[in-house]
Scaffold this motif. Structure first.
Motif, PDB file in Angstrom:
ATOM      1  N   ALA A   9       0.841  -1.207   0.000  1.00  0.00           N
ATOM      2  CA  ALA A   9       0.000   0.000   0.000  1.00  0.00           C
ATOM      3  C   ALA A   9       0.869   1.248   0.000  1.00  0.00           C
ATOM      4  O   ALA A   9       0.585   2.223  -0.725  1.00  0.00           O
ATOM      5  N   GLY A  10       1.934   1.232   0.780  1.00  0.00           N
ATOM      6  CA  GLY A  10       2.848   2.372   0.795  1.00  0.00           C
ATOM      7  C   GLY A  10       3.521   2.596  -0.544  1.00  0.00           C
ATOM      8  O   GLY A  10       3.709   3.748  -0.972  1.00  0.00           O
ATOM      9  N   MET A  11       3.884   1.511  -1.213  1.00  0.00           N
ATOM     10  CA  MET A  11       4.491   1.620  -2.544  1.00  0.00           C
ATOM     11  C   MET A  11       3.526   2.264  -3.534  1.00  0.00           C
ATOM     12  O   MET A  11       3.928   3.101  -4.363  1.00  0.00           O
ATOM     13  N   MET A  12       2.264   1.914  -3.460  1.00  0.00           N
ATOM     14  CA  MET A  12       1.275   2.504  -4.372  1.00  0.00           C
ATOM     15  C   MET A  12       1.097   3.998  -4.121  1.00  0.00           C
ATOM     16  O   MET A  12       1.014   4.797  -5.063  1.00  0.00           O
ATOM     17  N   LEU A  13       1.047   4.382  -2.852  1.00  0.00           N
ATOM     18  CA  LEU A  13       0.889   5.803  -2.542  1.00  0.00           C
ATOM     19  C   LEU A  13       2.099   6.604  -3.010  1.00  0.00           C
ATOM     20  O   LEU A  13       1.953   7.715  -3.556  1.00  0.00           O
ATOM     21  N   GLU A  14       3.282   6.061  -2.800  1.00  0.00           N
ATOM     22  CA  GLU A  14       4.487   6.757  -3.242  1.00  0.00           C
ATOM     23  C   GLU A  14       4.512   6.871  -4.756  1.00  0.00           C
ATOM     24  O   GLU A  14       4.869   7.929  -5.321  1.00  0.00           O
ATOM     25  N   ALA A  15       4.124   5.804  -5.452  1.00  0.00           N
ATOM     26  CA  ALA A  15       4.085   5.850  -6.916  1.00  0.00           C
ATOM     27  C   ALA A  15       3.060   6.861  -7.404  1.00  0.00           C
ATOM     28  O   ALA A  15       3.287   7.557  -8.411  1.00  0.00           O
ATOM     29  N   ALA A  16       1.933   6.966  -6.686  1.00  0.00           N
ATOM     30  CA  ALA A  16       0.906   7.939  -7.078  1.00  0.00           C
ATOM     31  C   ALA A  16       1.422   9.359  -6.928  1.00  0.00           C
ATOM     32  O   ALA A  16       1.194  10.212  -7.798  1.00  0.00           O
ATOM     33  N   ARG A  17       2.133   9.636  -5.852  1.00  0.00           N
ATOM     34  CA  ARG A  17       2.700  10.971  -5.654  1.00  0.00           C
ATOM     35  C   ARG A  17       3.688  11.312  -6.775  1.00  0.00           C
ATOM     36  O   ARG A  17       3.658  12.410  -7.339  1.00  0.00           O
ATOM     37  N   LYS A  18       4.562  10.360  -7.099  1.00  0.00           N
ATOM     38  CA  LYS A  18       5.550  10.598  -8.140  1.00  0.00           C
ATOM     39  C   LYS A  18       4.899  10.812  -9.505  1.00  0.00           C
ATOM     40  O   LYS A  18       5.415  11.558 -10.338  1.00  0.00           O
ATOM     41  N   ALA A  19       3.750  10.161  -9.721  1.00  0.00           N
ATOM     42  CA  ALA A  19       3.060  10.287 -11.007  1.00  0.00           C
ATOM     43  C   ALA A  19       2.261  11.580 -11.115  1.00  0.00           C
ATOM     44  O   ALA A  19       1.770  11.911 -12.194  1.00  0.00           O
ATOM     45  N   GLY A  20       2.114  12.302  -9.997  1.00  0.00           N
ATOM     46  CA  GLY A  20       1.413  13.580 -10.053  1.00  0.00           C
ATOM     47  C   GLY A  20       0.080  13.639  -9.355  1.00  0.00           C
ATOM     48  O   GLY A  20      -0.646  14.637  -9.481  1.00  0.00           O
ATOM     49  N   ALA A  21      -0.280  12.616  -8.610  1.00  0.00           N
ATOM     50  CA  ALA A  21      -1.556  12.645  -7.892  1.00  0.00           C
ATOM     51  C   ALA A  21      -1.497  13.634  -6.738  1.00  0.00           C
ATOM     52  O   ALA A  21      -0.479  13.751  -6.055  1.00  0.00           O
ATOM     53  N   GLU A  22      -2.582  14.352  -6.509  1.00  0.00           N
ATOM     54  CA  GLU A  22      -2.663  15.267  -5.375  1.00  0.00           C
ATOM     55  C   GLU A  22      -3.057  14.534  -4.101  1.00  0.00           C
ATOM     56  O   GLU A  22      -2.691  14.952  -2.995  1.00  0.00           O
ATOM     57  N   ALA A  23      -3.824  13.468  -4.250  1.00  0.00           N
ATOM     58  CA  ALA A  23      -4.238  12.635  -3.119  1.00  0.00           C
ATOM     59  C   ALA A  23      -4.498  11.238  -3.668  1.00  0.00           C
ATOM     60  O   ALA A  23      -4.737  11.052  -4.862  1.00  0.00           O
TER      61      ALA A  23
END
Length: 448
Positions: A9-23
């Motif tokens: 789950a942490g890996m997915m959140l970090e990947a989302a941040r790097k891809a440009g997600a705001e939340a």
């Protein structure tokens, strides 16, 4: 790095941040299931599945997108996040989407107190097969049973972990142990079938295979020589096995998504009487050892006990965050979701006030009417509450069971049906829906 559900789950959140997600929020569901089915004292089918499913929801402004995969490699998770962000940028705006605020999320949820996971070791396939064979043998030992359609022993263990960029991160394990048997009585066109089964979190709570098989066989032979009932208006008693379906229709109509769309037959009934004033419908997602229990919902909000109906009066709607915002209300912490979909409202454990009379006493008081033990098909108008279903069960004459019936239709309107229900006192307390047998004073029967 060990790929635990929490780290995934942490890996997915970090990947989302790097891809440009705001939340973003991330859901990991991993598990094992085993099912053994027997027929005619031989192995009919054996299934085992193991897997991990990942779900990622990303938000950019008021736009959101959801992507799921079953590949846990870091490069696949990175691609997943990039795809989700690209989709979110093209999605239409929705003024009501968004994560829970940091002060809304559950703090240190105690899943251990709910006893959702049996620490006993996974049963061997031979043990599951032995249960299935014992249930089959017990059903076949009932005089009049000609065959057993299927007999199954099953086990599953699931791990769920939810994390979000608002700071929430928690999970729990859940187990299930089950036995199911379907028996057939009679021959040729006169055959009838019925079933019994049990599913529990803890293996020690499970009913015995012999009890389940015997009950399935007895139910099947009781249905032999069925005929059609009379046509007319009669009282109908919904057996405890299927009475929860009536309460299910009420819960579906009180779902905030239905209400927000204006398509629920309860849409104007908040604060109005929907059940007799002696009855309440209580939702409690914190009951130990019950399949519908959970310490938090799919948006990380702490679940809590609440009255859906209080002394006959509908208190409000079942809500997740988005539908609560649409209706200008607060979430009831009833969000549910899978890895491939965003949250939506769902009900947890519910219990209806039990009555003071036994089912047999209600049958005696009915005089003439129908005891329904199974329902077939469904024609429910979600907007008006009009109700029509195929049914089978037993005809009641002079307060006693006279003969089995099938091929009939029962009809009414849920507004009227629910306001007149009379409960028995036979609900099983360990079920997720604790609903006793329910007598509806007048319904239309179409039989012969």
């Amino acid at each position: 790095m060990s790929q635990t559900p929490e780290t995934l789950a942490g890996m997915m959140l970090e990947a989302a941040r790097k891809a440009g997600a705001e939340a973003a929020d991330a859901l990991v569901v991993s598990g094992t299931s085993v099912s053994i089915e027997v027929r005619e004292r031989k192995l009919e089918q054996a299934e085992r599945s193991e897997g991990v499913d990942l779900g990622l929801r990303v938000l950019i402004g008021q736009r959101q997108a959801n992507v799921s995969i079953s590949d846990t490699r870091p490069e696949s998770i990175a691609t997943m996040a990039e795809r989700a962000v690209a989709m979110a940028k093209e999605a239409p705006e929705d003024a009501y989407v968004g994560l829970a605020a940091a002060n809304e999320i559950a703090q240190n949820p105690d899943s251990a107190a709910l006893q959702l996971c049996d620490p006993t070791a996974e049963p061997a396939p031979d043990a599951l097969q032995a249960d299935a064979l014992a249930a089959e043998a017990a059903a076949m030992a009932v005089d009049g049973v000609t065959q057993v359609q299927s007999s199954t022993g099953a086990y599953s263990r699931t791990t769920v972990h939810l994390a979000a960029t608002n700071g929430f991160s928690s999970g729990y394990d859940r187990t299930s142990r089950a036995i199911y048997t379907t028996a057939i009585a009679g021959t040729g066109e006169a055959m009838e079938r019925d079933y019994d089964g049990d599913s529990r979190i803890f293996q020690d709570d499970l009913r015995t295979a012999t009890d389940i098989g015997t009950e399935a066989g007895m139910r099947a032979i009781e249905r032999l020589n069925a005929r059609r009932p009379e046509t007319g208006a009669f009282p109908v008693l919904f057996d405890e096995r299927i009475s929860s379906s009536l309460i299910g229709h009420l819960l579906a109509a009180a779902n905030g998504a239905m209400v927000a769309r204006g398509s629920s037959w309860l849409r104007d009934k908040q604060g109005a009487q929907v059940l007799p004033e002696t009855l309440s419908l209580i939702e409690d997602p914190l009951r130990p050892r019950v399949s519908g229990s959970r310490p938090f919902d799919a948006e990380g909000l702490a679940t809590a006990k609440r009255a859906v109906v209080d002394k006959g009066v509908l208190t409000g709607w079942t809500l997740d965050l988005a539908n609560a915002r649409k209706l200008g209300m607060a979430s009831t912490a009833n969000a549910a979701r899978g890895v491939s979909s965003p949250p939506s409202p769902s009900s947890w454990n519910v219990a209806l006030t039990q009555g003071t009379q036994s089912r047999d006493a209600l049958i005696r008081d009915m005089g003439c009417g129908l005891l329904v033990t199974s329902l077939i098909g469904s024609t429910i108008n979600p907007t008006t509450g009009d109700y029509s279903r195929g049914a089978a069960g037993f005809w009641i004459e002079n307060g006693e069971i006279a003969y089995p019936v099938n091929e009939c239709t029962i009809a009414g309107n849920l507004h009227d049906m629910l306001r007149s229900i009379v409960p028995a006192n036979d609900a099983r307390s360990y079920l997720s829906r604790v609903v006793p047998s329910l007598l509806v004073e007048g319904m239309t029967l179409a039989g012969s």
